[in-house]
Design a protein around this motif. Sequence first.
Motif, short mmCIF file in Angstrom:
data_model
loop_
_atom_site.label_atom_id
_atom_site.label_comp_id
_atom_site.label_asym_id
_atom_site.label_seq_id
_atom_site.Cartn_x
_atom_site.Cartn_y
_atom_site.Cartn_z
N LYS A 23 -8.81 -3.45 -7.14
CA LYS A 23 -10.09 -3.33 -7.84
C LYS A 23 -11.13 -2.64 -6.95
CE LYS A 23 -9.38 -7.42 -10.75
NZ LYS A 23 -9.80 -8.82 -11.01
N TYR A 24 -11.11 -2.97 -5.67
CA TYR A 24 -12.05 -2.35 -4.74
C TYR A 24 -11.79 -0.85 -4.63
CZ TYR A 24 -14.24 -1.11 -0.28
OH TYR A 24 -14.98 -0.50 0.69
N LEU A 25 -10.52 -0.47 -4.50
CA LEU A 25 -10.18 0.94 -4.39
C LEU A 25 -10.51 1.70 -5.66
CD1 LEU A 25 -6.75 0.60 -2.53
CD2 LEU A 25 -8.90 1.46 -1.57
N SER A 26 -10.33 1.06 -6.80
CA SER A 26 -10.67 1.69 -8.08
C SER A 26 -12.18 1.92 -8.15
CB SER A 26 -10.21 0.81 -9.25
OG SER A 26 -8.81 0.68 -9.25
N LYS A 27 -12.95 0.93 -7.72
CA LYS A 27 -14.40 1.05 -7.71
C LYS A 27 -14.85 2.17 -6.77
CE LYS A 27 -18.61 -1.64 -6.83
NZ LYS A 27 -19.16 -2.96 -6.39
N GLU A 28 -14.13 2.31 -5.65
CA GLU A 28 -14.44 3.36 -4.68
C GLU A 28 -13.95 4.74 -5.12
OE1 GLU A 28 -15.74 3.23 -1.12
OE2 GLU A 28 -16.79 1.65 -2.24
N LYS A 29 -13.18 4.76 -6.23
CA LYS A 29 -12.55 6.01 -6.70
C LYS A 29 -11.68 6.63 -5.60
CE LYS A 29 -15.96 7.21 -10.26
NZ LYS A 29 -16.57 5.86 -10.33
N ALA A 30 -10.93 5.77 -4.95
CA ALA A 30 -10.07 6.21 -3.84
C ALA A 30 -8.96 7.13 -4.33
CB ALA A 30 -9.48 5.00 -3.13
N THR A 31 -8.66 8.14 -3.54
CA THR A 31 -7.57 9.08 -3.84
C THR A 31 -6.35 8.73 -2.98
OG1 THR A 31 -8.26 10.62 -2.11
CG2 THR A 31 -9.27 10.87 -4.30
N VAL A 32 -5.24 9.39 -3.27
CA VAL A 32 -4.05 9.21 -2.44
C VAL A 32 -4.35 9.61 -0.99
CG1 VAL A 32 -1.72 10.11 -1.99
CG2 VAL A 32 -2.38 9.44 -4.32
N LYS A 33 -5.12 10.66 -0.82
CA LYS A 33 -5.52 11.07 0.54
C LYS A 33 -6.27 9.95 1.23
CE LYS A 33 -8.38 14.38 3.08
NZ LYS A 33 -9.31 15.53 2.98
N ASP A 34 -7.17 9.28 0.53
CA ASP A 34 -7.93 8.17 1.11
C ASP A 34 -7.00 7.04 1.54
OD1 ASP A 34 -10.34 9.49 0.63
OD2 ASP A 34 -10.58 8.55 -1.34
N MET A 58 0.82 -1.21 0.00
CA MET A 58 0.00 0.00 0.00
C MET A 58 0.85 1.26 0.00
SD MET A 58 -3.03 -0.91 -0.36
CE MET A 58 -3.62 0.77 -0.23
N ILE A 59 1.94 1.24 0.75
CA ILE A 59 2.84 2.39 0.78
C ILE A 59 3.39 2.68 -0.62
CG2 ILE A 59 5.18 3.07 1.51
CD1 ILE A 59 4.46 1.95 4.29
N GLN A 60 3.78 1.62 -1.33
CA GLN A 60 4.33 1.82 -2.66
C GLN A 60 3.24 2.19 -3.68
OE1 GLN A 60 8.02 -0.80 -3.52
NE2 GLN A 60 6.76 -2.04 -2.15
N LEU A 61 2.01 1.72 -3.46
CA LEU A 61 0.90 2.14 -4.32
C LEU A 61 0.63 3.63 -4.14
CD1 LEU A 61 -1.39 1.49 -6.29
CD2 LEU A 61 -2.81 0.85 -4.32
N ILE A 62 0.69 4.10 -2.91
CA ILE A 62 0.51 5.53 -2.63
C ILE A 62 1.58 6.35 -3.34
CG2 ILE A 62 0.73 7.29 -0.81
CD1 ILE A 62 -0.61 5.25 1.09
N ALA A 63 2.82 5.93 -3.20
CA ALA A 63 3.94 6.67 -3.80
C ALA A 63 3.86 6.68 -5.32
CB ALA A 63 5.27 6.06 -3.33
N ALA A 64 3.55 5.53 -5.91
CA ALA A 64 3.46 5.45 -7.36
C ALA A 64 2.30 6.28 -7.89
CB ALA A 64 3.31 3.99 -7.79
N VAL A 90 -0.70 -11.91 -4.57
CA VAL A 90 -1.17 -11.50 -5.91
C VAL A 90 -2.68 -11.33 -5.91
CG1 VAL A 90 -1.41 -12.20 -8.32
CG2 VAL A 90 0.76 -12.59 -7.15
N LEU A 91 -3.37 -12.34 -5.42
CA LEU A 91 -4.84 -12.33 -5.45
C LEU A 91 -5.41 -11.25 -4.52
CD1 LEU A 91 -5.46 -16.20 -5.39
CD2 LEU A 91 -5.56 -14.65 -7.36
N LEU A 92 -4.85 -11.12 -3.32
CA LEU A 92 -5.38 -10.15 -2.37
C LEU A 92 -5.11 -8.72 -2.81
CD1 LEU A 92 -4.42 -11.83 1.03
CD2 LEU A 92 -6.71 -11.53 0.08
N PHE A 93 -3.91 -8.45 -3.30
CA PHE A 93 -3.58 -7.09 -3.73
C PHE A 93 -4.43 -6.70 -4.93
CE2 PHE A 93 0.20 -4.08 -4.83
CZ PHE A 93 -0.52 -3.00 -4.33
N SER A 94 -4.66 -7.67 -5.82
CA SER A 94 -5.51 -7.39 -6.98
C SER A 94 -6.94 -7.08 -6.55
CB SER A 94 -5.50 -8.61 -7.91
OG SER A 94 -6.36 -8.40 -9.01
N GLU A 95 -7.43 -7.84 -5.57
CA GLU A 95 -8.79 -7.61 -5.07
C GLU A 95 -8.91 -6.23 -4.43
OE1 GLU A 95 -12.04 -9.58 -1.92
OE2 GLU A 95 -10.04 -10.45 -2.16
N VAL A 96 -7.91 -5.86 -3.63
CA VAL A 96 -7.91 -4.56 -2.97
C VAL A 96 -7.82 -3.43 -4.00
CG1 VAL A 96 -6.54 -3.03 -1.50
CG2 VAL A 96 -7.02 -5.36 -0.77
#
Length: 211
Positions: free
Chosen positions: A169-180, A137-143, A161-167
Amino acid sequence: MNEGCVQEEIRFVICPEMLLSLLLCEGIHADECVFLMGCERFSSYKGYSRTFEYKEDYIDSTPKDTWGRKLCHVVAMDAIAFYNRAHQYTIKNMKREIVKAYTCFRIPASVTDPKAGIATGNWGCGAFNGNKQLKAMIQLIAASQAGRSLVYLTFRDQNLVLLFSEVYKYLSKEKATVKDLCTYLQNYQNLHTKMTLFEYILQTPCASLYS
């Protein structure tokens, strides 16, 4: 570079020009990193750690940039060694790792090539005891903040692989921002003994983070 031949040592050995950085670069601060540009690979290998050995010459066909350098950028980024695993969930240490990762992932002003994806993985999750989900998650925030795509290598951890992909997709659906994403980490600091980070994220809609 003096205790075995694993990830870092192997990378430097097959691209020996990178060894010059050990002579030229000082110790790096929390908001610094070392960029190694134009790294050419000269050899193939087999094995790992105690079984590591030279295999054969390698012809590096990587294209070159306008300066005639190989289009290969390697960045040296040091993680915190957590001898007490609980310490990695403090705001101070999570912020340090985010700043470090962003420093490494942003495009240096001297680079004019288009933004490429970042190939990374379980940074600091071996001998340094980092939590894989937290570091992902830290590296996803930075990227995301750097505006670059992320190629995450899990070292054969299919569950990650499976869990990070699921998370993701969920964050994309939620339209999560870096702040979130940062707020998820801030809220999680007192929950790490009760559930995993990915479980917390999947159970918590972005809209409820600030209520």
